[in-house]
Design an enzyme around this catalytic site. Sequence first.
Site, PDB file in Angstrom:
ATOM      1  N   VAL A 566       0.832  -1.208   0.000  1.00  0.00           N
ATOM      2  CA  VAL A 566       0.000   0.000   0.000  1.00  0.00           C
ATOM      3  C   VAL A 566       0.868   1.261   0.000  1.00  0.00           C
ATOM      4  CG1 VAL A 566      -1.980  -1.082   1.093  1.00  0.00           C
ATOM      5  CG2 VAL A 566      -0.239  -0.007   2.518  1.00  0.00           C
ATOM      6  N   PRO A 568       2.424   4.572  -1.262  1.00  0.00           N
ATOM      7  CA  PRO A 568       3.116   5.327  -0.222  1.00  0.00           C
ATOM      8  C   PRO A 568       2.227   5.824   0.899  1.00  0.00           C
ATOM      9  CG  PRO A 568       2.551   6.804  -1.998  1.00  0.00           C
ATOM     10  CD  PRO A 568       1.989   5.458  -2.373  1.00  0.00           C
ATOM     11  N   ASP A 569       1.075   5.207   1.139  1.00  0.00           N
ATOM     12  CA  ASP A 569       0.098   5.766   2.079  1.00  0.00           C
ATOM     13  C   ASP A 569       0.684   6.061   3.462  1.00  0.00           C
ATOM     14  OD1 ASP A 569      -3.109   5.037   1.024  1.00  0.00           O
ATOM     15  OD2 ASP A 569      -1.386   4.293  -0.064  1.00  0.00           O
ATOM     16  N   HIS A 570       1.348   5.051   4.060  1.00  0.00           N
ATOM     17  CA  HIS A 570       1.853   5.247   5.418  1.00  0.00           C
ATOM     18  C   HIS A 570       2.925   6.323   5.464  1.00  0.00           C
ATOM     19  CE1 HIS A 570       0.048   1.202   5.602  1.00  0.00           C
ATOM     20  NE2 HIS A 570      -0.161   1.470   6.880  1.00  0.00           N
TER      21      HIS A 570
END
Length: 809
Positions: A566, A568-570
Amino acid sequence: MAALPLRGVRVLDLTDGLAESAGRFLADLGADVVRVEPEAGSYSRGTAPFHEGISIPFALRNANKRGVALDLTAAEGRRRLIELVRGADILIDSPRPDGVAGSDVDPAELLVANPALVAVTVTGFGRTGPYREWAATESVIYALSGVLSRSGEPGREPLLPPAGLVEYAVGTHAAWSALLAYYSRLHTGRGQLVDISAFEVIVHGFDPGFGVQGSAAAGRKVDFPRGRPDAADFYPVFDCADGRVRICLLAKRQWRSMFSWLGEPAEFADPVYDTIPGRFGAADRLHPLIEKLFASYTRDQLVAEGATRGIPIGGVLAVGEVLTAEHYGRSGVFTDEQLAAGVTARVPAGYATIDGHRAGWRHPAPAVGQHNNELLSSESLNPADSESADATAESVIGDEAARPFDGLRVLDLGVIVFGAELGRQFADNGADVIKVENAAFPDGLRQSKRGAALAASVAWGHRNRRSIGLNLREPEGKQIFRELAASADVVLANFKPGTLTSMGISYEDLSVINDKIIVAESSAFGSVGPWSTRLGYGPLVRAACGVSDLWRYDGAYRGLCDGSTVYPDHIAAQVSAATVLAVLVARERSGRGAHIDVAQADTAIMQLGEHLVSESLAPGSVAVTGNDDPFAAPSGVFACAGDDEWCVVSVRDDSDWGRLCAVIGRADLVTDAELATAAGRIANRSAAQAPLVQWLSQRTPTEAMTALQDAGVPAAAMKRLPELLVDPQLVARSAYTSLEHPLLPASLPTASRVAHFQTVPDAPLRPAPLAGEQTREIVRELLSLDDTEIERLVDAGILQESPEPVTAG
């Protein structure tokens, strides 16, 4: 905001390798970052790729800094360092990869010299634990983190991500942690030591298996399967007339629109295909139909048609195409700058925009010792505009046990992974984070519970918050939000650009009633440029930034191997959190808030910088390299004894090569004319790696890793998620604890912390609220509404309460 938020904050940067980008981020935000190097220059100045003798990674990670050169092995050099420390606010240090004796500094000694100093040490594995002396590289950290085991194609070797992503992730967390401790210092007057392990950063913060939208369900299985997850069809890629596109069919409405576009084929009319599992199971029949449909369209036509139909479609761009994309040119994500005299490149400008101005590139990285004269003078050692805490410590003595954000109120409109991670940073550290929710438009995380009473991602991401149910589509709902904002400090949102403005709750609207308010907005591609209105899913962001195209086995491989991540969400959430925190620091002085805009695409482009800059300087030079490091050998992912067992090995230099040869019993190779130099080993990669491959094939990954690391050679076993919970280093550093929730059938492993602070407490573990669970409590407490008015608003659907909770069963 008249100036960058960290103006007046002085940072000493002693990093060399991992976390160099932390100082760059702080410098972008306005800090005076002073790079302290040995007189011969940093080890990282020798980091490839190069252009005309310039290390591109070094140039990017050290822009906007000033530089001094000191011999820290000599008494005079260490005395000068202590003088610099006395005028500093923050120090960030990482050990030299070449291990020069006497060059290390003792943070405890520095804190004696300046008790208000925030001293951040970044090492591969932290200052404690059985791995504390081990050598770390990006690939080593990635393999041990559990992420490598999920990257690649089923039946093939696991695949490393593009270079740079790990270092920038570590740097982002180091910058956040430094600012968190510094913000605490502004209220307590005291500095502290912060211990950061790059390993723990990637375990918890890059793409966590036990975190928001992680693979935790699989991670709890004892019989975790061999091989990589079959993720290629999650976000499939299709050829079109002039390239490739990726689609994200997630919601039922998106599928029904795709079904219509396909001409409503009878074989897919069954409602079972309204679900993701139903479509995934029929990919072998469905995808050829989509491929045939898309074949005559160009990428731009498909993206435009998808937008019209409400189907998320994005082009898959190579790095060269990213550099020339109109959107990135108009949005300001790139700037043409001098890396050094006579060398101009197109470089990523910076992560964030504050009050309409990019907080980014201002000047190139310093030459060795470039600013010795001006920085080692008596006037510079005690700058008049520094926040240096000798003065602060005398005037402000607060509660050391307090959390940094105690008393801070955050209105959280954020959704899905980015929103959960951003709000959690503030909730975990003491802020009263109020999640604003509307039952008619539930957060995507709340829709992913799959029959459970509560989604694990909600439990992880929404812990320590309160929730208010509020209909912002009605005028009274908007007015209640404005009244809450009048006494709030921060508003967080990650909607499509323009959404807050359309609701009358933009920064411009809210700052009229509260000039201290900070509004942080994020979207996939930012608020400026032709892509600003695109539907923003992580897989489409990665495809549009060049990440997906580089995350392949080789240039001939047609698939994309980033389907199970997921990113670059974090990390984008961490970028936004650090930017908000920098503005909070500035607000201590100015009393005014600001508007922040962070695009997830900009985060990925910053972290892919060395590839993009290399391509801008030499078009056509950047190629897909898979697991082969083009600048080192042996280096890669190698098979070990057992079923789907792997070990990463990274030979950085000739010293590593000599140590490796000794471990595998091939000392004769050290003097082999073809393999004695790095250039020779790269040119003869197969010959250099063959003895290692043979040696590894007879050992388990843990045996191989331990033998090589004990000799000082960077190596790592590929860990699977269940193994993280019993990993000796993570256990020794209490990296996980248990998260309980009354609606969960069992506890969840969860991060205790990322950085280890001396005085900042670990996060509490208050359970995530149901949507609207504290609605009445919040409006009574903050708006003084009486029960009669609350009942009226509930009956009108303006205020919403949580439904009767479902027991875990």
